[in-house]
Design a protein around this motif. Sequence first.
Motif, PDB file in Angstrom:
ATOM      1  N   ASP A  91       0.842  -1.211   0.000  1.00 18.12           N
ATOM      2  CA  ASP A  91       0.000   0.000   0.000  1.00 18.12           C
ATOM      3  C   ASP A  91       0.871   1.253   0.000  1.00 18.12           C
ATOM      4  O   ASP A  91       0.620   2.209  -0.743  1.00 18.12           O
ATOM      5  CB  ASP A  91      -0.885   0.045   1.255  1.00 18.12           C
ATOM      6  CG  ASP A  91      -1.968  -1.030   1.272  1.00 18.12           C
ATOM      7  OD1 ASP A  91      -2.308  -1.566   0.202  1.00 18.12           O
ATOM      8  OD2 ASP A  91      -2.472  -1.329   2.379  1.00 18.12           O
ATOM      9  N   GLU A  92       1.898   1.243   0.861  1.00 11.43           N
ATOM     10  CA  GLU A  92       2.723   2.456   0.989  1.00 11.43           C
ATOM     11  C   GLU A  92       3.565   2.693  -0.268  1.00 11.43           C
ATOM     12  O   GLU A  92       3.853   3.828  -0.618  1.00 11.43           O
ATOM     13  CB  GLU A  92       3.614   2.381   2.244  1.00 11.43           C
ATOM     14  CG  GLU A  92       2.843   2.194   3.555  1.00 11.43           C
ATOM     15  CD  GLU A  92       1.945   3.364   3.943  1.00 11.43           C
ATOM     16  OE1 GLU A  92       1.927   4.380   3.225  1.00 11.43           O
ATOM     17  OE2 GLU A  92       1.248   3.246   4.967  1.00 11.43           O
ATOM     18  N   MET A  93       3.938   1.610  -0.954  1.00  7.41           N
ATOM     19  CA  MET A  93       4.616   1.759  -2.257  1.00  7.41           C
ATOM     20  C   MET A  93       3.666   2.449  -3.244  1.00  7.41           C
ATOM     21  O   MET A  93       4.075   3.312  -4.026  1.00  7.41           O
ATOM     22  CB  MET A  93       4.997   0.385  -2.814  1.00  7.41           C
ATOM     23  CG  MET A  93       6.162  -0.252  -2.137  1.00  7.41           C
ATOM     24  SD  MET A  93       7.693   0.588  -2.579  1.00  7.41           S
ATOM     25  CE  MET A  93       8.861  -0.631  -2.014  1.00  7.41           C
ATOM     26  N   ASN A 144       1.440   6.781  14.386  1.00  9.07           N
ATOM     27  CA  ASN A 144       1.680   7.457  13.108  1.00  9.07           C
ATOM     28  C   ASN A 144       0.512   7.340  12.128  1.00  9.07           C
ATOM     29  O   ASN A 144       0.114   8.316  11.491  1.00  9.07           O
ATOM     30  CB  ASN A 144       2.965   6.922  12.479  1.00  9.07           C
ATOM     31  CG  ASN A 144       3.409   7.777  11.325  1.00  9.07           C
ATOM     32  OD1 ASN A 144       3.546   8.994  11.462  1.00  9.07           O
ATOM     33  ND2 ASN A 144       3.611   7.168  10.170  1.00  9.07           N
ATOM     34  N   GLU A 145      -0.044   6.150  12.008  1.00  7.05           N
ATOM     35  CA  GLU A 145      -1.114   5.974  11.012  1.00  7.05           C
ATOM     36  C   GLU A 145      -2.425   6.607  11.488  1.00  7.05           C
ATOM     37  O   GLU A 145      -3.229   7.064  10.669  1.00  7.05           O
ATOM     38  CB  GLU A 145      -1.308   4.494  10.703  1.00  7.05           C
ATOM     39  CG  GLU A 145      -0.079   3.841  10.067  1.00  7.05           C
ATOM     40  CD  GLU A 145       0.132   4.208   8.597  1.00  7.05           C
ATOM     41  OE1 GLU A 145      -0.846   4.515   7.901  1.00  7.05           O
ATOM     42  OE2 GLU A 145       1.295   4.199   8.153  1.00  7.05           O
ATOM     43  N   THR A 146      -2.645   6.641  12.800  1.00  9.52           N
ATOM     44  CA  THR A 146      -3.839   7.332  13.317  1.00  9.52           C
ATOM     45  C   THR A 146      -3.707   8.836  13.050  1.00  9.52           C
ATOM     46  O   THR A 146      -4.660   9.490  12.613  1.00  9.52           O
ATOM     47  CB  THR A 146      -4.013   7.059  14.833  1.00  9.52           C
ATOM     48  OG1 THR A 146      -4.096   5.646  15.035  1.00  9.52           O
ATOM     49  CG2 THR A 146      -5.274   7.726  15.364  1.00  9.52           C
ATOM     50  N   ASP A 174      -6.459   3.639   2.918  1.00  6.46           N
ATOM     51  CA  ASP A 174      -5.554   2.615   3.439  1.00  6.46           C
ATOM     52  C   ASP A 174      -5.101   2.906   4.866  1.00  6.46           C
ATOM     53  O   ASP A 174      -4.910   1.985   5.662  1.00  6.46           O
ATOM     54  CB  ASP A 174      -4.294   2.523   2.559  1.00  6.46           C
ATOM     55  CG  ASP A 174      -4.587   1.888   1.206  1.00  6.46           C
ATOM     56  OD1 ASP A 174      -5.338   0.910   1.158  1.00  6.46           O
ATOM     57  OD2 ASP A 174      -4.042   2.385   0.203  1.00  6.46           O
ATOM     58  N   GLU A 175      -4.912   4.192   5.186  1.00  7.68           N
ATOM     59  CA  GLU A 175      -4.301   4.533   6.486  1.00  7.68           C
ATOM     60  C   GLU A 175      -5.161   4.061   7.654  1.00  7.68           C
ATOM     61  O   GLU A 175      -4.635   3.709   8.717  1.00  7.68           O
ATOM     62  CB  GLU A 175      -4.033   6.042   6.601  1.00  7.68           C
ATOM     63  CG  GLU A 175      -3.302   6.695   5.440  1.00  7.68           C
ATOM     64  CD  GLU A 175      -1.949   6.095   5.087  1.00  7.68           C
ATOM     65  OE1 GLU A 175      -1.764   4.872   5.238  1.00  7.68           O
ATOM     66  OE2 GLU A 175      -1.090   6.857   4.627  1.00  7.68           O
ATOM     67  N   ILE A 176      -6.472   4.048   7.465  1.00  4.12           N
ATOM     68  CA  ILE A 176      -7.351   3.615   8.563  1.00  4.12           C
ATOM     69  C   ILE A 176      -7.077   2.145   8.895  1.00  4.12           C
ATOM     70  O   ILE A 176      -6.956   1.768  10.064  1.00  4.12           O
ATOM     71  CB  ILE A 176      -8.828   3.857   8.182  1.00  4.12           C
ATOM     72  CG1 ILE A 176      -9.083   5.374   8.094  1.00  4.12           C
ATOM     73  CG2 ILE A 176      -9.767   3.211   9.192  1.00  4.12           C
ATOM     74  CD1 ILE A 176     -10.383   5.776   7.416  1.00  4.12           C
ATOM     75  N   ASP A 177      -6.913   1.312   7.860  1.00  2.00           N
ATOM     76  CA  ASP A 177      -6.573  -0.106   8.081  1.00  2.00           C
ATOM     77  C   ASP A 177      -5.210  -0.243   8.749  1.00  2.00           C
ATOM     78  O   ASP A 177      -5.004  -1.098   9.608  1.00  2.00           O
ATOM     79  CB  ASP A 177      -6.517  -0.869   6.746  1.00  2.00           C
ATOM     80  CG  ASP A 177      -7.898  -1.248   6.254  1.00  2.00           C
ATOM     81  OD1 ASP A 177      -8.850  -1.180   7.052  1.00  2.00           O
ATOM     82  OD2 ASP A 177      -8.019  -1.607   5.065  1.00  2.00           O
ATOM     83  N   HIS A 178      -4.270   0.602   8.332  1.00  2.00           N
ATOM     84  CA  HIS A 178      -2.916   0.515   8.885  1.00  2.00           C
ATOM     85  C   HIS A 178      -2.919   0.856  10.375  1.00  2.00           C
ATOM     86  O   HIS A 178      -2.209   0.234  11.163  1.00  2.00           O
ATOM     87  CB  HIS A 178      -1.968   1.456   8.137  1.00  2.00           C
ATOM     88  CG  HIS A 178      -1.842   1.137   6.672  1.00  2.00           C
ATOM     89  ND1 HIS A 178      -1.207   1.954   5.782  1.00  2.00           N
ATOM     90  CD2 HIS A 178      -2.286   0.069   5.955  1.00  2.00           C
ATOM     91  CE1 HIS A 178      -1.250   1.412   4.571  1.00  2.00           C
ATOM     92  NE2 HIS A 178      -1.915   0.273   4.657  1.00  2.00           N
ATOM     93  N   ALA A 179      -3.699   1.854  10.747  1.00  2.00           N
ATOM     94  CA  ALA A 179      -3.799   2.228  12.164  1.00  2.00           C
ATOM     95  C   ALA A 179      -4.379   1.074  12.978  1.00  2.00           C
ATOM     96  O   ALA A 179      -3.935   0.788  14.099  1.00  2.00           O
ATOM     97  CB  ALA A 179      -4.667   3.476  12.312  1.00  2.00           C
TER      98      ALA A 179
HETATM   99 FE   LIG Z   1      -0.231   3.971   5.969  1.00  2.00          FE
END
Ligand SMILES: [Fe+2]
Length: 272
Positions: A91-93, A144-146, A174-179
């Motif tokens: 995702d981050e890529m 960080n992701e939150t 994506d960031e919500i899933d990462h958090a």
């Molecule tokens: Fe992220």
Amino acid sequence: MNLSISSKPEHDVHIRRDGRWAGAITSRPLPDDATLDDLSPTQRLVLADVWRGRAASERRVSESFTVVRDALVSLDAPRDLVDLATRAIDDEMRHAELSRMVASRCALQEIDHPPRLVLELPLHAGASERLRHILHVVGQCAFNETIASAFLEAAIAEATAPLARAALRELLSDEIDHARIGWALLASLDATTRAEVERWLPPMAIANLRMWRDAHRTYADDASLAAHGAPSVASVERALLLAFRDLILPGFAHLGMGTAKIAAWLEAGAPT
Ligand SMILES: [Fe+2]
Ligand SMILES: [Fe+2]
């Protein structure tokens, strides 16, 4: 004028064909954006720089998620968390490449991949190896992701340009899933381990806020820039403090972790 910018991942930016969007950078094609034509050449260059900087940070976050994934494996964490962290590396890529594509549209020319930023992991001196694994996941995900989610929400609120809105929404999705990886790992730990984690939280809070503040002091406030995804310093600051007050502290409190020190720090204006 819209420039046709395609995805051109280079040497170290590989997008997995079995990734979230089957090798595509975004869930849907990025829109044309005639409002870019209203910007001055200087504004376009500033925006290109902001989005290129984002590409560099997203690339580094991908590397950080490799460490998160390995930490989760070492901790024997639930399989779905390991899978989510593995997906996050990709995702981050995609985020890095998406940000580079937006930078290119702003600059009216293909922008190169930015130089790699060095990933410096916090030492957490004195912590056991197991605790260091946990702290890395908590730092990257719960903190960080939150914060990234709150920042992106604020940036979207100010962004009126179609390209910036679409790009910021893709990042947020994506960031919500990462958090969630960080919060789910904490929820899976016993109370004794959570108490061990608790004493590391205040310095982690300060370090995260400092990093986010510094990242957004690279350009002068301009409503036209905010319309294209570069929000004002004041709105970034509001979003960062909101992330702590409304998301991070309640998250820790919900898990039975003390938050008095961080609350007092916020009350004092969150000096970093
Ligand atoms: Fe992220
Ligand atoms: Fe990201």
